[in-house]
Design a protein around this motif. Structure first.
Motif, PDB file in Angstrom:
ATOM      1  N   ASP A  29      51.209  30.815  50.461  1.00 55.95           N
ATOM      2  CA  ASP A  29      50.185  29.939  51.025  1.00 55.95           C
ATOM      3  C   ASP A  29      48.823  30.295  50.439  1.00 55.95           C
ATOM      4  OD1 ASP A  29      49.709  32.376  52.218  1.00 55.95           O
ATOM      5  OD2 ASP A  29      50.124  31.711  54.262  1.00 55.95           O
ATOM      6  N   GLY A  30      47.766  29.745  51.032  1.00 58.55           N
ATOM      7  CA  GLY A  30      46.426  29.980  50.496  1.00 58.55           C
ATOM      8  C   GLY A  30      46.003  31.427  50.563  1.00 58.55           C
ATOM      9  N   ASP A  31      46.379  32.133  51.622  1.00 61.88           N
ATOM     10  CA  ASP A  31      46.007  33.545  51.739  1.00 61.88           C
ATOM     11  C   ASP A  31      46.759  34.387  50.725  1.00 61.88           C
ATOM     12  OD1 ASP A  31      44.662  35.738  52.819  1.00 61.88           O
ATOM     13  OD2 ASP A  31      46.188  36.084  54.346  1.00 61.88           O
ATOM     14  N   ALA A  32      48.027  34.097  50.532  1.00 66.33           N
ATOM     15  CA  ALA A  32      48.828  34.831  49.543  1.00 66.33           C
ATOM     16  C   ALA A  32      48.263  34.634  48.138  1.00 66.33           C
ATOM     17  CB  ALA A  32      50.283  34.372  49.601  1.00 66.33           C
ATOM     18  N   MET A  33      48.002  33.391  47.761  1.00 63.71           N
ATOM     19  CA  MET A  33      47.477  33.101  46.435  1.00 63.71           C
ATOM     20  C   MET A  33      46.038  33.589  46.296  1.00 63.71           C
ATOM     21  SD  MET A  33      49.974  31.830  44.804  1.00 63.71           S
ATOM     22  CE  MET A  33      49.086  31.295  43.339  1.00 63.71           C
ATOM     23  N   GLY A  34      45.249  33.409  47.345  1.00 61.19           N
ATOM     24  CA  GLY A  34      43.854  33.826  47.272  1.00 61.19           C
ATOM     25  C   GLY A  34      43.694  35.322  47.127  1.00 61.19           C
ATOM     26  N   SER A  35      44.445  36.095  47.922  1.00 68.49           N
ATOM     27  CA  SER A  35      44.342  37.549  47.833  1.00 68.49           C
ATOM     28  C   SER A  35      44.859  38.052  46.486  1.00 68.49           C
ATOM     29  CB  SER A  35      45.105  38.213  48.981  1.00 68.49           C
ATOM     30  OG  SER A  35      46.460  37.808  49.021  1.00 68.49           O
ATOM     31  N   SER A  36      45.942  37.450  45.992  1.00 69.89           N
ATOM     32  CA  SER A  36      46.537  37.900  44.730  1.00 69.89           C
ATOM     33  C   SER A  36      45.646  37.573  43.533  1.00 69.89           C
ATOM     34  CB  SER A  36      47.918  37.266  44.546  1.00 69.89           C
ATOM     35  OG  SER A  36      48.797  37.646  45.583  1.00 69.89           O
ATOM     36  N   LEU A  37      45.221  36.317  43.441  1.00 77.76           N
ATOM     37  CA  LEU A  37      44.377  35.920  42.309  1.00 77.76           C
ATOM     38  C   LEU A  37      42.991  36.561  42.405  1.00 77.76           C
ATOM     39  CD1 LEU A  37      45.368  32.150  42.092  1.00 77.76           C
ATOM     40  CD2 LEU A  37      45.957  33.950  40.453  1.00 77.76           C
ATOM     41  N   GLY A  38      42.487  36.689  43.632  1.00 75.93           N
ATOM     42  CA  GLY A  38      41.186  37.328  43.794  1.00 75.93           C
ATOM     43  C   GLY A  38      41.196  38.767  43.323  1.00 75.93           C
ATOM     44  N   LEU A  39      42.234  39.507  43.705  1.00 78.55           N
ATOM     45  CA  LEU A  39      42.356  40.900  43.267  1.00 78.55           C
ATOM     46  C   LEU A  39      42.557  40.978  41.760  1.00 78.55           C
ATOM     47  CD1 LEU A  39      42.606  43.918  43.882  1.00 78.55           C
ATOM     48  CD2 LEU A  39      45.045  43.539  44.345  1.00 78.55           C
ATOM     49  N   GLN A  40      43.369  40.088  41.221  1.00 80.49           N
ATOM     50  CA  GLN A  40      43.604  40.082  39.776  1.00 80.49           C
ATOM     51  C   GLN A  40      42.300  39.944  38.996  1.00 80.49           C
ATOM     52  OE1 GLN A  40      45.168  36.446  38.046  1.00 80.49           O
ATOM     53  NE2 GLN A  40      46.578  37.617  36.756  1.00 80.49           N
ATOM     54  N   HIS A  41      41.478  38.976  39.346  1.00 82.09           N
ATOM     55  CA  HIS A  41      40.218  38.765  38.627  1.00 82.09           C
ATOM     56  C   HIS A  41      39.283  39.967  38.773  1.00 82.09           C
ATOM     57  CE1 HIS A  41      41.122  34.682  37.469  1.00 82.09           C
ATOM     58  NE2 HIS A  41      41.298  34.301  38.717  1.00 82.09           N
ATOM     59  N   TRP A  42      39.242  40.556  39.972  1.00 80.01           N
ATOM     60  CA  TRP A  42      38.350  41.695  40.199  1.00 80.01           C
ATOM     61  C   TRP A  42      38.791  42.900  39.369  1.00 80.01           C
ATOM     62  CZ3 TRP A  42      38.114  46.724  41.750  1.00 80.01           C
ATOM     63  CH2 TRP A  42      36.875  47.213  42.172  1.00 80.01           C
ATOM     64  N   LEU A  43      40.069  43.183  39.339  1.00 83.62           N
ATOM     65  CA  LEU A  43      40.573  44.322  38.566  1.00 83.62           C
ATOM     66  C   LEU A  43      40.289  44.128  37.081  1.00 83.62           C
ATOM     67  CD1 LEU A  43      44.005  44.895  40.345  1.00 83.62           C
ATOM     68  CD2 LEU A  43      42.020  46.416  40.436  1.00 83.62           C
ATOM     69  N   ASN A  44      40.536  42.939  36.577  1.00 85.74           N
ATOM     70  CA  ASN A  44      40.288  42.675  35.158  1.00 85.74           C
ATOM     71  C   ASN A  44      38.814  42.833  34.804  1.00 85.74           C
ATOM     72  OD1 ASN A  44      42.880  42.150  34.126  1.00 85.74           O
ATOM     73  ND2 ASN A  44      42.860  40.063  34.920  1.00 85.74           N
ATOM     74  N   ARG A  45      37.940  42.504  35.717  1.00 88.59           N
ATOM     75  CA  ARG A  45      36.503  42.580  35.451  1.00 88.59           C
ATOM     76  C   ARG A  45      35.953  44.004  35.586  1.00 88.59           C
ATOM     77  NH1 ARG A  45      31.907  39.346  36.425  1.00 88.59           N
ATOM     78  NH2 ARG A  45      33.167  37.663  35.573  1.00 88.59           N
ATOM     79  N   ASN A  46      36.462  44.770  36.541  1.00 84.79           N
ATOM     80  CA  ASN A  46      35.761  45.984  36.948  1.00 84.79           C
ATOM     81  C   ASN A  46      36.456  47.313  36.661  1.00 84.79           C
ATOM     82  OD1 ASN A  46      33.306  44.919  38.430  1.00 84.79           O
ATOM     83  ND2 ASN A  46      34.927  43.822  39.517  1.00 84.79           N
ATOM     84  N   VAL A  47      37.720  47.328  36.361  1.00 80.39           N
ATOM     85  CA  VAL A  47      38.433  48.594  36.176  1.00 80.39           C
ATOM     86  C   VAL A  47      38.739  48.795  34.697  1.00 80.39           C
ATOM     87  CG1 VAL A  47      40.430  49.988  36.824  1.00 80.39           C
ATOM     88  CG2 VAL A  47      39.422  48.420  38.490  1.00 80.39           C
ATOM     89  N   GLN A  48      38.119  49.807  34.121  1.00 80.36           N
ATOM     90  CA  GLN A  48      38.315  50.085  32.697  1.00 80.36           C
ATOM     91  C   GLN A  48      39.721  50.635  32.439  1.00 80.36           C
ATOM     92  OE1 GLN A  48      35.209  52.677  31.317  1.00 80.36           O
ATOM     93  NE2 GLN A  48      33.624  51.112  31.465  1.00 80.36           N
TER      94      GLN A  48
END
Length: 341
Positions: A29-48
């Protein structure tokens, strides 16, 4: 809700990881997709040092979530099993988002449990399997898993970390959908502080609402009308509404994944109705959704009678009986769990 000790353990588990896999539950659902995609983008941006972060779902997500940034790169278990096995073989860290037990990833449960790399669970459902992950961040009081993910990201000790626009969009989508556009389970001041943060990150909340709730097909609207006019039954003594649909009825309206989203909530708009139940035939089982208002729990009923569970006012279950036998099982048992007054 998330302790400093949990953040410290999470930071330690992230150290040196290159290949991260994010699982979420069946029928996302929206929470499943939102939490997963949100975390994915944050990790790609911020974790070397991270080389890839892959989101995996057991079954397709609804079309009204396909617009979300990164949704086109999500791997789907029912269609891309070989690709999922390939990314799983090199994963050195796994996130389990919006579910608390392996069976919630359906046919991917074997893949998930066979992975020996560290696992992190972030969830807001009751009774998590504490043995499933090395770090369990589970708070049923949270309005959504997206709420916990954003709190976690805000606390991560990474100098210069930024909240990407894509993460903000995904997190808001999850918060919005898991609270019925902030109509329930949303009486938390911190939730609105988070929304302010997401607005400052550049989201257009009106556009997100339109993308999710105003993109239905003609068939979907006619299906909704059919459910309410022809199929809704009322049990007045127990303030309960029931909608049950066969696979033939679903085919009549060209039923697609996500077309039933939100219909179970609609009977609760009737002043006398406090419980709502939605039952439909699926490929190999009967799927059930339960909703209620106030101090009228449905998760115990879902767990005891239909091998399910969930939140106090929002739960799900399943049956491997026929549709008629499932409806009868409901009729024979609901009085023992639902309140009359």
């Amino acid at each position: 809700m998330i302790s400093d000790a949990q953040i410290q353990q999470l930071s330690s588990l992230l150290q040196g990881k290159k290949h991260i896999l994010i699982f979420t539950h069946v029928a996302p659902d929206g929470d499943a997709m939102g939490s997963s995609l949100g975390l994915q983008h944050w990790l790609n941006r911020n974790v070397q040092g991270i080389e890839d972060v892959q989101v995996v779902v057991p079954t397709p997500f609804p079309p009204f979530l396909a617009w979300m940034p990164g949704a086109d790169k999500v791997l789907v278990g029912t269609m891309q099993e070989a690709e999922i096995q390939a990314v799983a073989s090199r994963a050195d860290l796994v996130f389990c988002l919006d579910f608390g037990e392996p069976k919630r990833v359906d046919a991917l449960a074997g893949t998930l449990t066979s992975l020996t790399c560290p696992k992190i669970m972030i969830d807001h459902h009751t009774s998590p399997d504490e043995q499933m992950a090395d770090l369990v961040i589970s708070y049923p009081a949270a309005p959504a898993t997206c709420f916990l993910v954003l709190e976690m990201l805000n606390k991560m000790p990474i100098p210069g970390a930024q909240l990407p626009y894509e993460t903000a969009v995904a997190i808001y989508t999850g918060l919005m959908t898991d609270t019925g556009n902030f109509a329930y389970n949303s009486n938390n001041p911190e939730l609105y502080e988070m929304i302010a943060q997401l607005l400052r990150a550049g989201i257009n909340k009106d556009e997100i609402f339109d993308n999710v709730f105003n993109q239905y097909s003609v068939d979907r609207l006619r299906f909704t009308g059919y459910c309410l006019y022809h199929k809704m039954r009322i049990f007045p003594k127990y303030h309960t509404a029931l909608i049950a649909l066969s696979s033939d009825e679903l085919r009549r309206f060209n039923f697609q994944s996500g077309d039933a989203e939100g219909i179970v909530n609609m009977p609760l708009q009737i002043g006398a109705i406090k419980y709502s139940v939605f039952i439909r035939e699926d490929v190999d089982k009967i799927k059930m959704s339960f909703r209620s208002q106030g101090d009228r729990p449905v998760n115990e009923f879902a767990r005891e009678v239909f091998n399910g569970g969930g939140h106090v006012n929002a739960a799900g279950g399943e049956s491997h009986l026929s549709l008629a036998a499932t409806v009868k099982l409901f009729e024979d048992n609901y009085q023992h769990f639902f309140k009359r007054d």
